[in-house]
Motif scaffolding. Structure first.
Motif, short mmCIF file in Angstrom:
data_model
loop_
_atom_site.label_atom_id
_atom_site.label_comp_id
_atom_site.label_asym_id
_atom_site.label_seq_id
_atom_site.Cartn_x
_atom_site.Cartn_y
_atom_site.Cartn_z
N GLU A 83 55.69 88.70 102.57
CA GLU A 83 55.90 87.77 101.47
C GLU A 83 55.27 88.25 100.17
N GLN A 84 54.38 89.21 100.23
CA GLN A 84 53.63 89.64 99.05
C GLN A 84 54.52 90.10 97.90
N PRO A 85 55.54 90.95 98.11
CA PRO A 85 56.37 91.35 96.97
C PRO A 85 57.06 90.16 96.29
N ALA A 86 57.54 89.21 97.06
CA ALA A 86 58.19 88.04 96.47
C ALA A 86 57.18 87.20 95.68
N LEU A 87 55.97 87.06 96.22
CA LEU A 87 54.94 86.30 95.51
C LEU A 87 54.51 87.01 94.24
N GLU A 88 54.40 88.33 94.29
CA GLU A 88 54.04 89.08 93.08
C GLU A 88 55.13 88.97 92.03
N ALA A 89 56.40 88.99 92.45
CA ALA A 89 57.51 88.83 91.51
C ALA A 89 57.48 87.43 90.89
N GLU A 90 57.20 86.41 91.69
CA GLU A 90 57.10 85.05 91.17
C GLU A 90 55.94 84.93 90.20
N HIS A 91 54.82 85.57 90.52
CA HIS A 91 53.66 85.56 89.63
C HIS A 91 54.00 86.21 88.30
N ALA A 92 54.67 87.34 88.34
CA ALA A 92 55.08 88.03 87.11
C ALA A 92 56.05 87.16 86.31
N ARG A 93 56.98 86.48 86.98
CA ARG A 93 57.92 85.61 86.28
C ARG A 93 57.18 84.46 85.59
N LEU A 94 56.20 83.89 86.29
CA LEU A 94 55.43 82.80 85.69
C LEU A 94 54.62 83.29 84.49
N LEU A 95 54.08 84.49 84.58
CA LEU A 95 53.34 85.03 83.44
C LEU A 95 54.27 85.25 82.25
N ARG A 96 55.50 85.73 82.52
CA ARG A 96 56.47 85.94 81.43
C ARG A 96 56.91 84.63 80.80
N SER A 97 56.97 83.56 81.61
CA SER A 97 57.44 82.27 81.10
C SER A 97 56.32 81.43 80.50
#
Length: 194
Positions: A59-73
């Protein structure tokens, strides 16, 4: 001492043999079986932990992608009130609250500044807000305050049904289901080290 008959002698020999075998079992076999059982339980526990860790790793890659998306937003205004002085930050907070309540169809009754406690080292602006509106308006206002930018904390919410004295009746505040709402609102100013 009396001599035993052959049948008694055989029976006694069998009893002694059973006692010796039971003693050997207790001394040799039982500790091995207990150790094997404990090891098996430990292996099962570690296998479950390993499976859980592997699931988390997947699950780590998906969570890291979600974290990056939240930082961008992240909201452009950031998390803090933008004003540098407490007076301007208070006016900014009051203006934001007034616009949000009125755009949601509610009526603002009052906003009163709550003085900061001397023990509070953080730069925060705290106010008590009184408003009026139906349940949909209250929900929209509270959601807007808690999820918008800057970050604001809402606490000590008090809901009462009825009409607040001194509020001018408008089309937005007329009707059934009107609530009087009082809550404390806290916004933070960027500190010297923030």
């Amino acid at each position: 001492m009396r001599t035993l008959r052959p049948a008694e002698s055989r029976a006694l020999a069998l009893v002694l043999l059973a006692l010796v075998l039971a003693g050997l079992y207790v001394v040799l076999v039982q500790p091995l079986v207990a150790a094997y059982r404990d090891n098996r339980e430990r292996i099962d526990e570690l296998a479950l932990r390993l499976a859980h860790s592997q699931r988390l790793a997947m699950e780590q890659p998906a969570l890291e992608a979600e974290h990056a998306r939240l930082l961008r937003s992240r909201p452009a205004g950031g998390y803090y009130l933008t004003s540098q002085s407490e007076a301007l930050a208070t006016a900014e907070l009051q203006g934001y609250v007034k616009r949000l309540i009125e755009s949601s169809g509610g009526g603002l009754v009052s906003i009163q500044l709550i003085p900061p406690s001397s023990a509070d080292a953080r730069r925060r602006i705290k106010a008590q807000v009184r408003m009026q509106g139906n349940m949909a308006v209250v929900r929209a206002v509270l959601h807007g305050l808690e999820s918008g930018s800057p970050w604001l904390l809402v606490d000590d919410v008090d809901l009462m049904q009825g009409r607040v004295q001194g509020v001018r009746r408008t089309a937005a505040t007329e009707g059934a289901g009107q609530l009087e709402v009082s809550f404390n609102l806290t916004g933070f100013m960027r500190g010297a080290g923030s």
